[in-house]
Write a protein that holds these residues in place. Structure first.
Motif, PDB file in Angstrom:
ATOM      1  N   GLN A 100      43.760  46.316  36.374  1.00 53.70           N
ATOM      2  CA  GLN A 100      43.145  45.072  35.959  1.00 53.70           C
ATOM      3  C   GLN A 100      41.862  45.885  35.052  1.00 53.70           C
ATOM      4  O   GLN A 100      41.168  44.913  34.383  1.00 53.70           O
ATOM      5  CB  GLN A 100      42.421  44.164  37.069  1.00 53.70           C
ATOM      6  CG  GLN A 100      41.365  44.767  37.907  1.00 53.70           C
ATOM      7  CD  GLN A 100      42.092  45.427  39.362  1.00 53.70           C
ATOM      8  OE1 GLN A 100      43.255  45.794  39.071  1.00 53.70           O
ATOM      9  NE2 GLN A 100      41.072  45.718  40.209  1.00 53.70           N
TER      10      GLN A 100
ATOM     11  N   ARG B  49      33.324  40.898  45.646  1.00 54.01           N
ATOM     12  CA  ARG B  49      34.835  40.987  45.606  1.00 54.01           C
ATOM     13  C   ARG B  49      35.429  40.088  45.874  1.00 54.01           C
ATOM     14  O   ARG B  49      36.519  39.557  45.667  1.00 54.01           O
ATOM     15  CB  ARG B  49      35.273  42.398  46.044  1.00 54.01           C
ATOM     16  CG  ARG B  49      34.788  43.578  45.081  1.00 54.01           C
ATOM     17  CD  ARG B  49      35.601  44.867  45.271  1.00 54.01           C
ATOM     18  NE  ARG B  49      34.904  45.824  44.441  1.00 54.01           N
ATOM     19  CZ  ARG B  49      34.044  46.949  44.833  1.00 54.01           C
ATOM     20  NH1 ARG B  49      33.951  46.799  46.133  1.00 54.01           N
ATOM     21  NH2 ARG B  49      33.539  47.625  44.171  1.00 54.01           N
TER      22      ARG B  49
ATOM     23  N   GLN C 259      42.148  51.015  37.675  1.00 48.56           N
ATOM     24  CA  GLN C 259      43.104  49.899  38.188  1.00 48.56           C
ATOM     25  C   GLN C 259      43.745  49.353  36.789  1.00 48.56           C
ATOM     26  O   GLN C 259      42.981  49.216  35.768  1.00 48.56           O
ATOM     27  CB  GLN C 259      42.090  49.308  38.880  1.00 48.56           C
ATOM     28  CG  GLN C 259      41.487  49.645  40.024  1.00 48.56           C
ATOM     29  CD  GLN C 259      42.352  50.043  41.194  1.00 48.56           C
ATOM     30  OE1 GLN C 259      43.291  49.064  41.357  1.00 48.56           O
ATOM     31  NE2 GLN C 259      42.396  51.079  42.042  1.00 48.56           N
TER      32      GLN C 259
ATOM     33  N   GLY D   5      43.268  40.939  39.235  1.00 47.61           N
ATOM     34  CA  GLY D   5      42.620  41.883  40.390  1.00 47.61           C
ATOM     35  C   GLY D   5      41.574  40.871  40.830  1.00 47.61           C
ATOM     36  O   GLY D   5      40.988  41.361  41.769  1.00 47.61           O
TER      37      GLY D   5
ATOM     38  N   THR E 201      46.097  36.917  39.763  1.00 51.27           N
ATOM     39  CA  THR E 201      46.557  38.286  40.681  1.00 51.27           C
ATOM     40  C   THR E 201      46.488  39.286  39.694  1.00 51.27           C
ATOM     41  O   THR E 201      45.707  40.509  40.213  1.00 51.27           O
ATOM     42  CB  THR E 201      47.497  37.748  41.179  1.00 51.27           C
ATOM     43  OG1 THR E 201      47.632  36.634  41.792  1.00 51.27           O
ATOM     44  CG2 THR E 201      48.068  38.713  42.220  1.00 51.27           C
TER      45      THR E 201
ATOM     46  N   MET F  30      36.209  43.025  36.494  1.00 53.29           N
ATOM     47  CA  MET F  30      37.376  43.636  35.811  1.00 53.29           C
ATOM     48  C   MET F  30      36.905  44.716  34.623  1.00 53.29           C
ATOM     49  O   MET F  30      37.562  45.376  33.995  1.00 53.29           O
ATOM     50  CB  MET F  30      38.347  42.784  34.898  1.00 53.29           C
ATOM     51  CG  MET F  30      38.975  41.638  35.958  1.00 53.29           C
ATOM     52  SD  MET F  30      39.526  40.495  34.479  1.00 53.29           S
ATOM     53  CE  MET F  30      40.615  41.181  33.857  1.00 53.29           C
TER      54      MET F  30
END
Lengths: 229, 255, 223
Positions: free
Chosen positions: A81, C219, A79, A60, A57, C86
């Motif tokens: 993450q 995603r 972000q 992300g 989590t 990421m």
């Protein structure tokens, strides 16, 4: 925590009311914590309680049903993450590429993060491989590495791209005692540079500045009564 | 999770319970009127004879085949943009209904084609487009079936539905283009430029009846889907020993 | 193009060249399809010349679709996809570059093989050029549209067949205009440029819709 740092110097990972559902099951709810620059958060708890889910989590990768994750003092245009390294169970090592090619790819592909409060430096790929004792394999295809060596190669990723947050899921698995000591050294170094670590582990890690987040199961009757799907 | 999120399916079910009987009643009435008019009021076509009456099933079915896809597309937007749990249920339960109507319009189309064209199937632009639509419906249904997690499956299907919605006009356009290329427009179209009121009225009423039927089926299917998910959730909870667990954060400094 | 994009492109290209020679398998499949058709329709050279463009296009379509299932799956299985999400790079661009690399590794060989296979089908040189040109312009669209299917089926163990079913309806326009343009060059019912330009525009549209939809689906798959 000790507050010798000035406020604007601080990097803070703030998680508020994290609630996630996976496959229709509530994994945890309303989980909050704050982690400051230069500390490690050790997540403990029984198997299947959601330690890995918590790390994913924060990375992300799992959608939040509720809550928010912020990185205060980080780069505003990214972000949280995208300012973190995720070191999970999978190594993301391509056997067909050489060890160095693997590492160089991640160095160029992951965007580095530079914030004033984090002093972690970018390491050259070859140097990182040396540090972790797999320098001699640099030009071999990664398919020839043992599980422990692959793990160390994956760890090199964290060194070649400076990012302030490290999310580490069972970082010591598949590592021998010597490598484990090395890993601890690296983690302590990261903390000393003002980085943050969130790690889920079963073994005790001799880290310098540690907060513990213990996850334990609580049966919530209210949730059973109010069905959704 | 907010009140909104989980009160909604429950409230929805209550609403369905109230609305459904009325809707069914209306649907039956509309069908009775529509079928009576199509069989006894509407005149025979001077050219096509009684086969023209197939149109009263065919045209509404084709209309619903399209409407159903637009409802799925809107629901998919609901899934992706507003993340509304009912949107996903709506899209999922609309797919088989849409596929059934699409199939019905194909079957009636070829039944009508046999006396008109002398063959059950021609690669007419419309028939071909509808066939492609049917494949898309079936593909979506398969996607839903192959994924275990209904939430994930819903999101994946929503992406595909929207891509399909963007693509349908392009497909229609290309099929038309392809058709004019290979078959000069000699095919008799079912709907002429003008429709006589004697035919128009039964058609309109049948279209209304079919639309009502769609809503009846859709609401029922949504209700079933919600039930199915509840059963699934209950089973999951029964399987896991320590279910809904709040993780409590006890932090301590260990230096 | 920035350096990370180049690095990603090189890596994907290297991987597909080093692992199992995927380019070769695609071309072999293409060859197999083209070889099988005359056994089905008979060795009539006139007939083959007439349906030649269609055979080549259908062969290329199938070869492209069947090679796409590993586009994202390999990266998902070893955790690479998680890290890509990421990485702080726009995922849409990542998908576009991966598609580009995949096309260079598997689509381009098909285009190169097309003139050779045209000889088997008794296609004259002008038509040969036209078919190759339409494949060159059209196969990227197939890869990009296929990427949507690949991202949707990324978590399924045997997603290959489903991928093809999901993608074929979306690929119909590309096929129609690809074959029409090639046909137009042979026995011109319409000028060549009309379908050819539409084909180009379809590729450009696919370059926008494909990466956006695939990134969205990826995603969700990370969850």
């Amino acid at each position: 925590m000790s507050s010798s740092r000035t406020p604007e110097y601080l990097l803070k990972l703030i998680a508020e009311n994290l609630t996630i559902d996976r496959g229709g099951r509530r994994v945890f709810q309303d989980l909050s914590f704050t982690l400051e620059s230069g500390t490690a958060l050790v997540v403990t708890g029984a198997n299947g309680i959601g330690k890995s889910s918590l790390l994913r989590t924060l990375a992300g990768l799992v959608f939040l049903s509720k809550g928010s994750i912020r990185l205060e003092g980080g780069q505003d245009d990214r972000q949280p993450q995208e300012q973190a390294h995720y070191f999970g169970h999978q190594d993301a090592v391509k056997p067909a590429l050489s060890v160095l090619e693997n590492l160089v790819f991640w160095q160029s592909f992951s965007a580095p993060v530079s914030v004033s409060s984090f002093a972690g430096q970018k390491m050259e790929p070859l140097e990182a491989l040396q540090v972790l004792g797999i320098g001699h394999t640099a030009y071999l295809p990664a398919g020839y590495l043992s599980a422990g060596q692959r793990r160390r190669l994956s760890l090199c990723r964290l060194l070649v791209t400076p990012r302030p947050v490290w999310l580490m899921d069972e970082p010591t698995s598949a590592l021998d005692k010597a490598s484990e000591g090395q890993l601890l050294e690296l983690m302590n170094g990261h903390i000393a540079h003002g980085g943050l670590i969130v790690t889920a582990t079963h073994t005790d890690l001799a880290l310098d500045r540690v907060q513990i987040l213990h996850l334990k199961a609580e049966i919530v009757e209210a949730l059973l009564a109010e069905e959704d799907f | 999770m907010s009140i909104w999120d989980y009160a909604n399916p429950t409230r929805f079910l209550r609403l369905v319970q109230i609305v459904l009987p009325w809707l069914i009643g209306l649907c039956v009435l509309a069908f009775a009127a529509g079928l009576y008019m199509s069989f006894f009021v509407a005149p025979e076509d001077y050219q096509q004879g009684d086969t023209v009456r197939i149109m009263f099933i065919h045209v509404p079915a084709a209309w619903l085949a399209m409407m159903c896809y637009s409802i799925m597309a809107m629901s998919s937007l609901g899934t992706l943009v507003w993340k509304h749990p009912l949107a996903d249920v709506s899209a999922k339960s609309a797919a088989p209904i849409g596929a059934a109507f699409t199939f019905m319009s194909l079957v009636t189309g070829s039944l009508w084609g046999k006396p008109m064209w002398g063959t059950y199937w021609v690669w007419d632009a419309r028939l071909t487009s509808v066939l492609v639509l049917l494949i898309m419906y079936l593909g979506l249904m398969t996607l839903w079936r192959t994924m275990d997690d209904p939430i994930k499956a819903g999101k994946a299907a929503a992406v595909l539905t929207l891509v399909g919605a963007l693509n349908l006009p392009v497909i229609k356009f290309s099929v038309d283009w392809w058709n004019t290329l290979h078959q000069p427009a000699s095919v008799v179209r079912m709907d002429g430029p003008t429709i006589h009121p004697d035919i128009l009225w039964p058609l309109v009423i049948m279209a209304i009846a079919f639309t009502l039927l769609f809503f009846v089926l859709h609401l029922m299917a949504m209700r079933n889907e919600i039930m199915r998910r509840r059963v699934r959730a209950l089973r999951q909870r029964a399987a896991s020993v320590s279910f809904p667990s709040t993780a409590t954060a006890s932090t301590q400094a260990a230096e | 193009m920035s350096s990370w994009a180049m690095v990603l492109f090189q890596r994907d290209l290297r991987l597909s060249v080093r692992i199992g020679g995927s380019a070769m398998v695609g071309v072999l499949f293409f060859l197999a399809v083209v070889t099988v058709i005359p056994f089905g329709v008979g060795p009539d050279l006139n007939l083959l010349a007439r349906i030649g463009p269609a055979i080549l296009w259908i062969g290329a379509l199938l070869a492209t679709l069947l090679g796409l299932d590993r586009l994202f799956q390999a990266d998902r299985e070893d955790g690479t996809l998680d890290l890509m999400l990421m990485a702080g790079r726009p995922l849409e661009l990542v998908v576009l570059i991966k598609c580009l690399a995949h096309w260079v590794a598997t689509g381009l060989p098909l285009v190169v093989a097309a003139p050779l296979l045209s000889i088997f089908l008794n296609i004259d040189p002008v038509a040969m050029g036209a078919i190759t040109l339409t494949l060159l312009v059209g196969t990227p669209a197939l890869t990009l549209i296929g990427a949507i299917g690949a991202s949707l089926t990324v978590s399924l163990r045997r997603g290959g067949l489903l991928l093809a079913v999901l993608v074929v309806p979306l690929a119909i326009p590309v096929l129609i205009f690809g074959v029409s343009a090639a046909d137009a060059a042979i026995h011109d019912p319409v000028p060549f440029m009309t379908p050819f330009l539409i084909l180009c525009s379809l590729s450009l549209i696919a370059a926008v819709i494909g990466p956006i939809a695939a990134a969205l689906a990826l995603r969700f798959a990370g969850d």
